[in-house]
Every structure is written in structure tokens, then in C-alpha cells.
Design an enzyme around this catalytic site. Structure first.
Site, PDB file in Angstrom:
ATOM      1  N   THR A 185       9.302 -16.484   7.807  1.00 17.91           N
ATOM      2  CA  THR A 185       9.521 -15.296   8.635  1.00 17.91           C
ATOM      3  C   THR A 185       8.761 -15.499   9.921  1.00 17.91           C
ATOM      4  O   THR A 185       7.636 -16.002   9.926  1.00 17.91           O
ATOM      5  CB  THR A 185       8.971 -14.010   7.987  1.00 17.91           C
ATOM      6  OG1 THR A 185       7.589 -14.195   7.746  1.00 17.91           O
ATOM      7  CG2 THR A 185       9.676 -13.677   6.714  1.00 17.91           C
ATOM      8  N   GLU A 329      11.878 -12.033   2.532  1.00 17.29           N
ATOM      9  CA  GLU A 329      11.182 -12.150   1.242  1.00 17.29           C
ATOM     10  C   GLU A 329      12.045 -11.657   0.078  1.00 17.29           C
ATOM     11  O   GLU A 329      11.674 -11.792  -1.077  1.00 17.29           O
ATOM     12  CB  GLU A 329       9.879 -11.336   1.278  1.00 17.29           C
ATOM     13  CG  GLU A 329       8.796 -11.908   2.182  1.00 17.29           C
ATOM     14  CD  GLU A 329       8.885 -11.435   3.631  1.00 17.29           C
ATOM     15  OE1 GLU A 329       9.990 -11.008   4.052  1.00 17.29           O
ATOM     16  OE2 GLU A 329       7.873 -11.499   4.350  1.00 17.29           O
ATOM     17  N   LYS A 440       1.289   7.293  16.522  1.00 20.99           N
ATOM     18  CA  LYS A 440       0.497   8.438  16.079  1.00 20.99           C
ATOM     19  C   LYS A 440      -0.023   9.183  17.308  1.00 20.99           C
ATOM     20  O   LYS A 440      -0.887   8.696  18.027  1.00 20.99           O
ATOM     21  CB  LYS A 440      -0.659   7.996  15.186  1.00 20.99           C
ATOM     22  CG  LYS A 440      -1.232   9.177  14.428  1.00 20.99           C
ATOM     23  CD  LYS A 440      -1.995   8.732  13.212  1.00 20.99           C
ATOM     24  CE  LYS A 440      -2.179   9.883  12.244  1.00 20.99           C
ATOM     25  NZ  LYS A 440      -3.019   9.562  11.121  1.00 20.99           N
ATOM     26  N   TRP A 445       2.728  11.802  13.323  1.00 19.11           N
ATOM     27  CA  TRP A 445       3.487  10.551  13.370  1.00 19.11           C
ATOM     28  C   TRP A 445       4.814  10.768  14.105  1.00 19.11           C
ATOM     29  O   TRP A 445       5.492  11.768  13.902  1.00 19.11           O
ATOM     30  CB  TRP A 445       3.797  10.046  11.963  1.00 19.11           C
ATOM     31  CG  TRP A 445       2.584   9.565  11.228  1.00 19.11           C
ATOM     32  CD1 TRP A 445       1.965  10.184  10.180  1.00 19.11           C
ATOM     33  CD2 TRP A 445       1.846   8.373  11.482  1.00 19.11           C
ATOM     34  NE1 TRP A 445       0.888   9.451   9.766  1.00 19.11           N
ATOM     35  CE2 TRP A 445       0.788   8.326  10.545  1.00 19.11           C
ATOM     36  CE3 TRP A 445       1.967   7.333  12.407  1.00 19.11           C
ATOM     37  CZ2 TRP A 445      -0.136   7.285  10.517  1.00 19.11           C
ATOM     38  CZ3 TRP A 445       1.056   6.297  12.374  1.00 19.11           C
ATOM     39  CH2 TRP A 445       0.008   6.287  11.437  1.00 19.11           C
TER      40      TRP A 445
HETATM   41  P1  AMP Z   1      13.275 -10.196   8.409  1.00 18.83           P
HETATM   42  O1  AMP Z   1      12.588 -10.643   7.208  1.00 18.83           O
HETATM   43  O2  AMP Z   1      12.923 -10.974   9.629  1.00 18.83           O
HETATM   44  O3  AMP Z   1      14.749 -10.126   8.226  1.00 18.83           O
HETATM   45  O4  AMP Z   1      12.782  -8.727   8.729  1.00 18.83           O
HETATM   46  C1  AMP Z   1      12.768  -7.733   7.747  1.00 18.83           C
HETATM   47  C2  AMP Z   1      12.414  -6.438   8.390  1.00 18.83           C
HETATM   48  O5  AMP Z   1      13.451  -6.043   9.299  1.00 18.83           O
HETATM   49  C3  AMP Z   1      12.321  -5.275   7.419  1.00 18.83           C
HETATM   50  O6  AMP Z   1      11.072  -5.223   6.780  1.00 18.83           O
HETATM   51  C4  AMP Z   1      12.558  -4.096   8.337  1.00 18.83           C
HETATM   52  O7  AMP Z   1      11.401  -3.750   9.066  1.00 18.83           O
HETATM   53  C5  AMP Z   1      13.565  -4.637   9.319  1.00 18.83           C
HETATM   54  N1  AMP Z   1      14.928  -4.260   8.891  1.00 18.83           N
HETATM   55  C6  AMP Z   1      15.840  -5.004   8.248  1.00 18.83           C
HETATM   56  N2  AMP Z   1      16.981  -4.313   8.077  1.00 18.83           N
HETATM   57  C7  AMP Z   1      16.774  -3.086   8.600  1.00 18.83           C
HETATM   58  C8  AMP Z   1      17.565  -1.906   8.720  1.00 18.83           C
HETATM   59  N3  AMP Z   1      18.814  -1.845   8.288  1.00 18.83           N
HETATM   60  N4  AMP Z   1      16.985  -0.820   9.287  1.00 18.83           N
HETATM   61  C9  AMP Z   1      15.717  -0.850   9.748  1.00 18.83           C
HETATM   62  N5  AMP Z   1      14.936  -1.935   9.689  1.00 18.83           N
HETATM   63  C10 AMP Z   1      15.456  -3.046   9.116  1.00 18.83           C
END
Ligand code: AMP
Length: 539
Positions: A185, A329, A440, A445
């Protein structure tokens, strides 16, 4: 009493063998780096995969070796997925948009021994070659005619390797917990962290994805993964499609709205998958041409929260939106926003209310939301807290990173997502924010996603982001950063007045900044870290 059933290890190689037998003529169509379109089938691909597996073994690749890819979405990248994992090596997909420093870190951290690279990215590796092991082998993913002059040592040509190899292979057997692929990531702070998938987790994820998107996951359906093979296995698509017999249309290096429109139009794509920023480009092109691409019926949007205005635009064009949430993950799918038959009777605006949420969990993923003391909060759609997940497709550990692992796992073995969310009584998840993006202000929030959603519904806003900026009185205040629609004279007062109509007073940003474009992360999401640095956040 123990049941009496066979136990055969779940293996990735068996997915393609099944696709070869059951869906022989389903297609893989790729826009190539060399130029033009390449067409093949699962039947023909399986033969080339076996040759590539033999080629890798001839190069000395063994069980557990990490073999990296640095490539666009295309048929050779797809072949490598199966050839590498099939022989028990680990397919480490590298995101070419990472910084040089991050790329060097992950190549060395993963201890890759071979890097398979598309022509486009050869110069990147040339610039890094002194910082990665000198004995590294490079397979350039092209044919002899297109081989570049390069300063890299130990260079091999993909098509020449294939030519020299036999297409028979006995896929090796190993336990299903054997590592199959590795994806880092692009952490916003610190070094990237690796998720090391297994054959078992990958096959289970494919089965889950296959039943979670029934409109898409069918023989004959044509799918466009704009989501890259270098980011969480293109959300698992490369493994599900051969199981169900869907055809894959790979966009290669051309990801702008016009190129995506033309490809979808000529290849009759029904279902397109990607992050919201990609769909802004496509919607712009649809707007210019006054029509949608032929055959377009469904868009799967994930990776960031989809703005309500985007759901409305697609639904008004009769393109069904399915919003999905997940993480690297988690292999990655955690929830999806498909509605139930009972929702069909709802008025359109209420259906859109549901579609803007992140949806309900898929089979195999458990969700829990806890407050600051670790107690579960009620599923009332209002109480929010940090979202934790558990399941067979979720990492138990980060690869060789015990500190990151212990920071992420709770004492009951759940993985902390870092997202703040609510769950309602019907199981619909709403992501309020990334914990670190919440604002915040005066002890209250503010969800940046809520403010962005509202701003996106203003007629002059093309894209936007909301970040916290330090404030002497309120600690933090939201700042709205807007990309105006083309040929619009942006008027901050009108945008703030629009927000004031729909948000509580203290949630309305005090100021609007206009920019030409928003910075993106390596996975195509808006980079709030970059914006915070630019606009003076101190924490
Ligand atoms: P990644 O592992 O780079 O794909 O990022 C994962 C993160 O992307 C998640 O923990 C969220 O914060 C964000 N994320 C993924 N899908 C969504 C979604 N549909 N709405 C809001 N945030 C999302």
C-alpha cells in the site's frame, strides 16, 4: 466428528485451467504499449501461461521467490499473474506511480529477483538500477522487434522466452496457504506496507467476488478494469473473470476519458471498474458526445467515496452504479452497494441515498465498529467509530513488518482499517472519513466526505477536496479546494451559500481555493496529504 470429504489445496493455477476448459473462447482484449489492439482468448492464454511458467523455472525461479511486475493492464501482465503464482513464486505487482524512493524501498524489501517490465517503465528502472541488487534480471514485456536499447544488465525479451519453451507443465502442488502475490500500500506516512496474499485467500476472494456482482460476473459480459493490475490485483478481476467466463478489456496505458470512451464503445463494454477520478474524465467525454458508449450498463466505483452527483449523472444515463469499499489488506473487496429487489420500489432519490453509502458486507468479511474505548457502537446509522474487519481474505500480518502489524490488529485478531464509519440496521456501511482526514473544529467532528459531496452538487464544481487547516480559535477548520467546471467563472460566495443551505453552520468551510487540478496518489485518489502540506497543516 470429522467430516469425510477430500481436501484439495486451493490453487490459482486451477482457475485458469478451469477457464481454459469451460470458457475457452471468452476474450482478453488489450490496448498495447507498442500500439494497436491485441486479441486473444482464455484458451490461447492458458498455453502461453504454461510456456512462461516453464521459462521462469528455466531461469531458476523457485517456490517462494518474489518476481515483480511493473506494467499496465494488458495480456502479458495477466499471463504473468498465473505463470508466477502457478509455479509457487510470488507475483509482486509494483505501482509505477510510486516515488523513486518508495519503489527502491519495496523492491529491496520484497527481495525481488526478477522484474518483468513494460516498455514504458524501462527508463524508471534504468534510473534506479544502482539502488537495487546488481544481479536482478529484467524481462522486458515485448517482442524482439520492440526491444529497447537499455543500460539495464541481465535483460531478457518476453516473447523470445516464450518461443523457447514447451507448453506442457504439471502445475506443482503446495499447501493452499502458500504465498501467491504481494502488493504494497502506498502509505501516506512511513514506508509502504506489504499485503502477502495466499492461494487460498485469492481463490476464496474470487468466489466471493463472483457471487457478489452477479450482473457482471457472467459468461458473455465484457468488463473493463480501469483499476490497475498493479493495485490489489485489479480488485480481484483477473482471477474472477476466467472463473465465470467474462471477457476482459484491458485499457493499457491510455486512461483519459476520450480513450476510455472509444475503447468501451468499440468493444461493447458492459461493466467498467475504477476510482471516481477516472469516471469524472469519462463523464466529461459522455457530456461532449451527448451519448454513452455502446453497451455500457454498469459502473463499479470504489477506492474513494463516490460523490452523490456522480451517482446521479450515471443513473440519469441509465448506467447502474455499484459503490464498493475495500482495502489492499482485504484482497480488496469488503462491501458492495447492490440493492435488493425490495429497493426497486423506492423513488429514485431514495435509491441514490442508498447507492452513495458504501453498501453491505460481502460474504466472508465481518465488520465491527468500535468507539475510542474499543466498545462496539450500535448499528443505528448514526453512531460512528473505527471500522475493524475479520475474514479469510484479510491479512493476518504485514509482510516482514511486525510494528505495522501490531499497530493494525486488535487484541481479538481484527484488523483496524483506519476508516471511521457507521452501520445502519439494514447493514449498510457509510464511511465518514479516513480517521486522519476527519476535521475537528471546536470539539465537533466534520466529515470531509459530507462537505465534498455537497460541494460536488454545485453546478460549477468539477472536482473538490476538503482538508483541515489549523485555526487558532477552533483548532481546525475545513478548507474547500475546488476544480471549477471548464469555462465557468468560479464564485466562492455562491458555492459557500450552496453549502450553507445544506450543512450545519460550523461545517461550512470559511474559504474556497480554486485550482486547475487536484494532486493524485499513486492509486489515483485525491492526495489530501499533498494538499495539507501545501495549505499549511501543522500536524
Ligand atoms: P487502498 O488500500 O489503497 O485501496 O485504500 C483503502 C482505503 O481507501 C480505505 O481504507 C478507505 O479509506 C478508502 N476507500 C476505499 N473504497 C472506498 C469507498 N468506496 N468510499 C470511501 N473510501 C474508500
Amino acid at each position: 466428528m470429522k467430516g469425510m470429504m477430500m481436501h484439495r489445496p486451493l490453487r490459482i493455477a486451477d482457475i485458469l485451467t478451469f477457464g481454459e476448459e469451460a470458457h475457452r473462447d471468452a476474450e482478453i482484449i488489450s490496448v498495447t504499449v507498442e500500439g494497436g489492439i491485441h486479441r486473444t482468448t482464455y484458451g490461447k492464454t492458458a498455453v502461453r501461461v504454461r510456456k512462461m511458467a516453464n521459462a521462469l523455472q528455466n531461469l531458476g525461479v523457485k517456490l517462494g521467490d518474489r518476481i515483480a511486475t511493473l506494467a499496465w493492464n494488458g495480456y502479458r501482465h495477466f499471463e504473468l499473474y498465473y505463470a508466477i503464482s502457478g509455479i509457487g513464486a510470488v507475483c509482486h505487482t509494483i505501482n509505477p506511480r510510486l516515488s523513486a524512493e518508495q519503489m527502491v524501498y519495496i523492491i529491496n524489501h520484497a527481495e525481488d529477483s526478477v522484474i518483468c517490465v513494460d516498455l514504458t517503465f524501462v527508463p524508471i528502472l534504468e534510473s534506479l538500477k544502482d539502488q537495487i541488487p546488481a544481479e536482478m534480471k529484467f524481462i522486458i514485456m515485448t517482442d524482439q522487434d520492440h526491444m529497447p536499447d537499455t543500460s539495464l544488465k541481465h535483460v531478457l525479451c518476453y516473447e523470445e522466452l516464450l518461443k523457447a519453451c514447451d507448453s506442457n507443465i504439471e502445475w506443482p502442488e503446495f499447501p493452499e496457504e502458500t504465498a501467491s502475490s504481494l502488493c504494497y500500500t502506498s502509505g501516506t506516512t512511513g514506508n509502504p506496507k506489504g499485503s502477502l496474499y495466499t492461494h487460498r485467500s485469492t481463490v476464496l476472494h474470487s468466489l466471493t467476488a463472483g457471487i457478489s456482482f452477479p450482473e457482471t460476473m457472467r459468461a458473455g459480459v465484457r468488463i473493463l478494469p480501469v483499476v490497475p493490475l498493479f493495485h490489489v490485483n485489479a480488485w480481484g478481476l483477473a482471477y474472477v473473470a476466467p472463473l465465470v467466463g467474462a471477457s476482459i478489456i484491458f485499457p493499457g496505458p491510455h486512461l483519459d476519458g476520450k480513450s476510455i470512451f472509444d475503447l468501451m464503445d468499440s468493444e461493447n463494454v458492459f461493466s467498467a471498474w475504477g476510482v471516481p477520478t477516472v469516471w469524472l474524465g469519462l463523464l466529461g467525454e459522455i457530456n461532449n458526445r451527448g451519448r454513452i458508449p455502446k453497451g455500457f450498463g454498469e459502473v463499479i466505483i470504489g477506492g474513494s467515496a463516490v460523490p452523490r452527483s456522480m451517482v446521479e449523472s450515471f443513473e440519469n444515463l441509465d448506467v447502474s452504479v455499484c459503490h464498493a469499499w475495500g482495502m489492499t489488506e482485504m484482497s480488496p473487496i469488503g462491501t458492495n452497494g447492490r440493492l435488493s429487489p425490495i429497493h426497486a420500489r423506492l423513488p429514485m432519490s431514495e435509491k441514490i441515498d442508498l447507492k452513495v453509502k458504501q453498501g453491505r458486507r460481502v460474504y466472508g468479511v465481518e465488520l465491527k465498529i468500535v468507539d475510542d474505548s474499543g466498545n462496539r457502537v450500535p448499528h443505528d446509522g448514526v453512531s460512528n467509530g473505527e471500522l475493524y474487519v475479520r475474514g479469510n481474505m484479510i491479512i493476518s500480518d504485514y509482510y516482514n513488518n511486525p510494528e505495522a502489524t501490531s499497530a493494525a490488529m486488535d487484541s481479538e485478531g481484527w484488523f483496524g482499517t483506519g476508516d471511521v464509519a457507521t452501520l445502519d440496521s439494514n447493514g449498510f456501511l457509510t464511511i465518514t472519513d479516513r480517521a486522519k482526514d476527519l476535521i475537528k473544529s471546536g470539539g465537533e467532528w466534520i466529515s470531509s466526505i459530507d462537505v465534498e459531496n455537497m460541494a460536488m452538487s454545485h453546478e460549477h464544481v468539477s472536482n473538490c477536496a476538503v482538508i483541515a487547516i489549523p485555526d487558532p480559535k477552533w483548532d481546525e477548520r475545513p478548507l474547500l479546494i475546488v476544480v471549477p467546471k471548464p469555462e465557468q467563472e468560479p464564485d466562492p460566495k455562491s458555492i459557500l451559500a450552496h453549502l450553507a443551505k445544506n450543512l450545519a453552520k460550523w461545517q461550512v468551510p470559511d474559504d474556497v481555493v480554486f485550482v486547475e487540478s487536484l494532486p493524485l496518489t499513486a492509486t489515483g485518489k485525491v492526495s489530501k496529504l499533498t494538499l495539507r502540506k501545501e495549505y499549511g497543516e501543522t500536524n
